[in-house]
Design a protein around this motif. Structure first.
Motif, PDB file in Angstrom:
ATOM      1  N   ARG A 180       0.797  -1.207   0.139  1.00 14.99           N
ATOM      2  CA  ARG A 180       0.145  -0.260  -0.047  1.00 14.99           C
ATOM      3  C   ARG A 180       0.727   1.122  -0.023  1.00 14.99           C
ATOM      4  NH1 ARG A 180      -1.739   3.789   3.323  1.00 14.99           N
ATOM      5  NH2 ARG A 180      -0.617   3.064   4.881  1.00 14.99           N
ATOM      6  N   ARG A 183       2.249   2.009  -3.207  1.00 14.04           N
ATOM      7  CA  ARG A 183       1.168   2.678  -4.196  1.00 14.04           C
ATOM      8  C   ARG A 183       1.097   3.968  -3.982  1.00 14.04           C
ATOM      9  NH1 ARG A 183      -1.365  -2.301  -3.169  1.00 14.04           N
ATOM     10  NH2 ARG A 183      -2.966  -1.257  -1.582  1.00 14.04           N
ATOM     11  N   GLN A 184       1.235   4.426  -2.612  1.00 11.42           N
ATOM     12  CA  GLN A 184       1.138   5.768  -2.492  1.00 11.42           C
ATOM     13  C   GLN A 184       2.421   6.759  -2.662  1.00 11.42           C
ATOM     14  OE1 GLN A 184      -1.527   7.367  -0.450  1.00 11.42           O
ATOM     15  NE2 GLN A 184      -2.291   5.148  -0.827  1.00 11.42           N
TER      16      GLN A 184
END
Length: 200
Positions: A180, A183-184
């Motif tokens: 995650r 992706r950020q």
């Protein structure tokens, strides 16, 4: 005649910094400091005045040893875009079962203290200023290489990257899922108006 100091103050600041970084100011007790630094309270206070003095010294140590070195290593990378990516990724890529997320001592301190201590606030502000300057220097090199649009407002973009950095650091403590967070980082870098596609 006073006894000579066997350890320089600088040798004590790394374990002090690590304690405050892991536990925060309020949750770091005198016993923690005595055990972690290997000195009794009178010796610590003789060197640093009190817990507040030791904390400020540890913050300044963090500014030089962590913030300063990260700027040099990543934001001054010969490839500014690659260095910028690594700057963000290395805020969380150390996290595993044995290394819980720590975020940033400056971010943690700003959250814990707010504006109630002007001396601490001044150190946190200095960290902000150095990071912002590092972002601007990185983006300037990216623009001068022809990879960033010439019309880009570097001040605004540097401010945006700084805010993204704070969010990523806090988010890594709340949810340290690396996929995650990767992706950020991709979304953060997508905010940079590149002049053309550039392989990294």
């Amino acid at each position: 005649m006073p006894r000579p100091r066997l350890q320089p103050d600088s040798d004590l600041l790394t374990p002090a910094m690590q304690l405050f970084w892991r536990k925060g100011y309020a949750n770091t007790g005198l016993r923690d400091l005595e055990t972690g630094l290997g000195l009794k309270a009178p010796a610590l206070y003789h060197r640093f005045g009190n817990k507040d003095g030791l904390f400020r010294a540890a913050l300044e140590h963090y500014l030089e040893r962590i913030v300063g070195r990260r700027i040099t290593r990543y934001l001054e990378d010969p490839d500014p875009l690659h260095g910028l990516r690594r700057f963000f990724e290395t805020t969380y890529d150390y996290i595993d079962a044995d290394h819980p997320p720590l975020a940033c001592l400056m971010v943690n301190t700003a959250t814990e203290f707010g504006a109630r201590d002007p001396a601490v606030q001044a150190i946190v502000q200095l960290s902000h200023d150095r990071l912002r300057s590092g972002f601007i220097a990185n983006l300037t090199r990216l623009r001068d290489s022809g990879r960033l649009r010439q019309t880009t407002n570097l001040d605004d973009l540097a401010d945006t990257l700084y805010l993204c950095l704070q969010g990523l650091l806090v988010g890594s403590k709340a949810d340290p899922d690396k996929a995650r967070l990767d992706r950020q980082v991709n979304l953060i870098l997508a905010l940079i108006p590149l002049a053309h596609a550039t392989p990294e």
